[in-house]
Scaffold this motif. Structure first.
Motif, PDB file in Angstrom:
ATOM      1  N   ARG A   1       6.706  14.834   0.176  1.00 47.30           N
ATOM      2  CA  ARG A   1       5.647  13.834   0.252  1.00 47.30           C
ATOM      3  C   ARG A   1       6.220  12.465   0.627  1.00 47.30           C
ATOM      4  O   ARG A   1       5.662  11.753   1.465  1.00 47.30           O
ATOM      5  CB  ARG A   1       4.914  13.743  -1.081  1.00 47.30           C
ATOM      6  N   LEU A   2       7.341  12.122   0.018  1.00 48.32           N
ATOM      7  CA  LEU A   2       7.962  10.824   0.297  1.00 48.32           C
ATOM      8  C   LEU A   2       8.390  10.695   1.748  1.00 48.32           C
ATOM      9  O   LEU A   2       8.150   9.658   2.390  1.00 48.32           O
ATOM     10  CB  LEU A   2       9.177  10.620  -0.618  1.00 48.32           C
ATOM     11  N   VAL A   3       9.029  11.744   2.272  1.00 46.14           N
ATOM     12  CA  VAL A   3       9.492  11.642   3.662  1.00 46.14           C
ATOM     13  C   VAL A   3       8.296  11.583   4.615  1.00 46.14           C
ATOM     14  O   VAL A   3       8.330  10.853   5.620  1.00 46.14           O
ATOM     15  CB  VAL A   3      10.446  12.808   4.019  1.00 46.14           C
ATOM     16  N   GLY A   4       7.231  12.302   4.301  1.00 43.64           N
ATOM     17  CA  GLY A   4       6.035  12.229   5.135  1.00 43.64           C
ATOM     18  C   GLY A   4       5.438  10.835   5.140  1.00 43.64           C
ATOM     19  O   GLY A   4       5.083  10.296   6.199  1.00 43.64           O
ATOM     20  N   GLU A   5       5.349  10.239   3.959  1.00 47.52           N
ATOM     21  CA  GLU A   5       4.809   8.886   3.857  1.00 47.52           C
ATOM     22  C   GLU A   5       5.720   7.872   4.544  1.00 47.52           C
ATOM     23  O   GLU A   5       5.255   6.953   5.226  1.00 47.52           O
ATOM     24  CB  GLU A   5       4.627   8.505   2.384  1.00 47.52           C
ATOM     25  N   ALA A   6       7.038   8.044   4.360  1.00 47.54           N
ATOM     26  CA  ALA A   6       7.988   7.094   4.952  1.00 47.54           C
ATOM     27  C   ALA A   6       7.948   7.153   6.473  1.00 47.54           C
ATOM     28  O   ALA A   6       7.955   6.113   7.154  1.00 47.54           O
ATOM     29  CB  ALA A   6       9.399   7.391   4.445  1.00 47.54           C
TER      30      ALA A   6
ATOM     31  N   GLN B   1       5.972   4.899  11.777  1.00 47.17           N
ATOM     32  CA  GLN B   1       5.109   5.002  12.946  1.00 47.17           C
ATOM     33  C   GLN B   1       4.031   3.918  12.935  1.00 47.17           C
ATOM     34  O   GLN B   1       3.704   3.340  13.971  1.00 47.17           O
ATOM     35  CB  GLN B   1       4.455   6.381  12.991  1.00 47.17           C
ATOM     36  N   HIS B   2       3.481   3.665  11.748  1.00 55.56           N
ATOM     37  CA  HIS B   2       2.424   2.664  11.614  1.00 55.56           C
ATOM     38  C   HIS B   2       2.945   1.278  11.981  1.00 55.56           C
ATOM     39  O   HIS B   2       2.313   0.534  12.738  1.00 55.56           O
ATOM     40  CB  HIS B   2       1.883   2.677  10.184  1.00 55.56           C
ATOM     41  N   ILE B   3       4.109   0.941  11.452  1.00 55.55           N
ATOM     42  CA  ILE B   3       4.703  -0.363  11.749  1.00 55.55           C
ATOM     43  C   ILE B   3       5.000  -0.467  13.246  1.00 55.55           C
ATOM     44  O   ILE B   3       4.725  -1.477  13.893  1.00 55.55           O
ATOM     45  CB  ILE B   3       5.995  -0.571  10.934  1.00 55.55           C
ATOM     46  N   GLY B   4       5.544   0.604  13.815  1.00 56.89           N
ATOM     47  CA  GLY B   4       5.863   0.586  15.238  1.00 56.89           C
ATOM     48  C   GLY B   4       4.641   0.414  16.101  1.00 56.89           C
ATOM     49  O   GLY B   4       4.643  -0.361  17.064  1.00 56.89           O
ATOM     50  N   ALA B   5       3.564   1.117  15.760  1.00 55.59           N
ATOM     51  CA  ALA B   5       2.337   1.023  16.550  1.00 55.59           C
ATOM     52  C   ALA B   5       1.678  -0.337  16.397  1.00 55.59           C
ATOM     53  O   ALA B   5       1.184  -0.928  17.360  1.00 55.59           O
ATOM     54  CB  ALA B   5       1.374   2.124  16.129  1.00 55.59           C
TER      55      ALA B   5
ATOM     56  N   ALA C   1       0.835  -1.206   0.000  1.00 54.38           N
ATOM     57  CA  ALA C   1       0.000   0.000   0.000  1.00 54.38           C
ATOM     58  C   ALA C   1       0.868   1.254   0.000  1.00 54.38           C
ATOM     59  O   ALA C   1       0.556   2.252  -0.666  1.00 54.38           O
ATOM     60  CB  ALA C   1      -0.930   0.002   1.210  1.00 54.38           C
ATOM     61  N   PHE C   2       1.975   1.210   0.740  1.00 51.54           N
ATOM     62  CA  PHE C   2       2.899   2.348   0.767  1.00 51.54           C
ATOM     63  C   PHE C   2       3.427   2.633  -0.631  1.00 51.54           C
ATOM     64  O   PHE C   2       3.449   3.780  -1.091  1.00 51.54           O
ATOM     65  CB  PHE C   2       4.060   2.064   1.716  1.00 51.54           C
TER      66      PHE C   2
ATOM     67  N   VAL D   1      15.379   8.961  -1.248  1.00 52.70           N
ATOM     68  CA  VAL D   1      14.732   9.311   0.021  1.00 52.70           C
ATOM     69  C   VAL D   1      14.361   8.076   0.838  1.00 52.70           C
ATOM     70  O   VAL D   1      14.729   7.948   2.014  1.00 52.70           O
ATOM     71  CB  VAL D   1      13.474  10.173  -0.230  1.00 52.70           C
ATOM     72  N   VAL D   2      13.631   7.155   0.228  1.00 50.62           N
ATOM     73  CA  VAL D   2      13.030   6.054   0.985  1.00 50.62           C
ATOM     74  C   VAL D   2      14.074   5.056   1.479  1.00 50.62           C
ATOM     75  O   VAL D   2      14.019   4.615   2.636  1.00 50.62           O
ATOM     76  CB  VAL D   2      11.951   5.353   0.146  1.00 50.62           C
ATOM     77  N   GLU D   3      15.017   4.691   0.625  1.00 47.08           N
ATOM     78  CA  GLU D   3      15.998   3.690   1.046  1.00 47.08           C
ATOM     79  C   GLU D   3      16.825   4.189   2.232  1.00 47.08           C
ATOM     80  O   GLU D   3      17.076   3.439   3.181  1.00 47.08           O
ATOM     81  CB  GLU D   3      16.921   3.323  -0.120  1.00 47.08           C
TER      82      GLU D   3
END
Length: 234
Positions: A177-182, A187-191, A97-98, A116-118
């Protein structure tokens, strides 16, 4: 040798703490493994749209590296007696989804996404790995884009921006946008899987959230520095 009731309680508690830590590590390695497999697929696909053979070779080499990272995570999971596919399964939908949300529109955006993402995801995992056992820490240390590849990506982006200054505003916006999504993904994975709670016997979810927030601030600062190297505003 007899074991007193209090000794038995201590033994069970130690076993429970070990089980919690092991679950944490399996979750972490599973998320990294699927992320690296997904990165391999994405970079291999992006390489097909490269404007030159040298550019194709750069992304192709990165794709090969990502597959090697995936294999390293699988090897560590197997050494722990875990099935890598089962460990990765909880993350497939989330990671897919990401990448669907951050699908690049063209070659320029593909290159920026790799840049950015890597780096952000690798820094996040490295920060967590500092708290882990030596074999797991050593395995995660292998999940790193080489300095040579990062420098090559930086040079390619700088050249691209110099040749077409009109790209600056679009890629700066895309980078934000990429850094915000990353960071949201982290945070999502951590939660979802209580990352960092398993690292200390007395850890709470509140402490884990605070630790993740601290890591996120560091990731954001480092991202800003990398964008500055390109002459872009983070």
């Amino acid at each position: 040798m007899s074991i007193s009731a209090s000794d038995a309680d201590d033994y069970v508690t130690a076993g429970e703490l070990r089980a919690r830590y092991d679950t944490f590590v399996v979750d972490l390695l599973g998320s990294i493994a699927y992320g690296e497999l997904s990165a391999f697929e994405r970079l291999a696909a992006d390489a097909r749209h490269s404007p030159s053979l040298s550019d194709k070779a750069v992304l192709g080499k990165m794709a090969v590296s990502e597959f090697g990272h995936y294999e390293a995570m699988c090897a560590r999971l197997e050494a722990m007696g875990m099935d890598p596919e089962l460990a990765m399964a909880p993350y497939q939908r989330m990671v897919d989804a990401f990448h669907e949300r951050t699908r690049p529109a063209d070659w320029h955006e593909s290159l920026m996404k790799a840049y950015v993402v890597e780096t952000i995801t690798e820094e996040f995992y490295a920060a967590i790995a500092e708290h882990l056992d030596a074999p797991t820490r050593e395995a995660i240390a292998q999940v790193r884009t080489s300095d040579e590849q990062v420098e090559r990506l930086t040079s390619m982006l700088k050249k691209m921006l110099a040749e077409d200054p009109r790209l600056s505003s679009r890629l700066a916006l895309w980078g934000r946008r990429l850094v915000g999504e990353a960071l949201s993904q982290v945070q999502h994975i951590g939660a979802k899987h209580s990352f960092l709670v398993g690292l200390r016997p007395d850890a709470t979810h509140e402490q884990a959230a605070a630790e993740v927030t601290k890591i996120l601030r560091t990731l954001t600062r480092n991202h800003s520095k990398r964008m500055s190297l390109l002459g872009l505003t983070a």
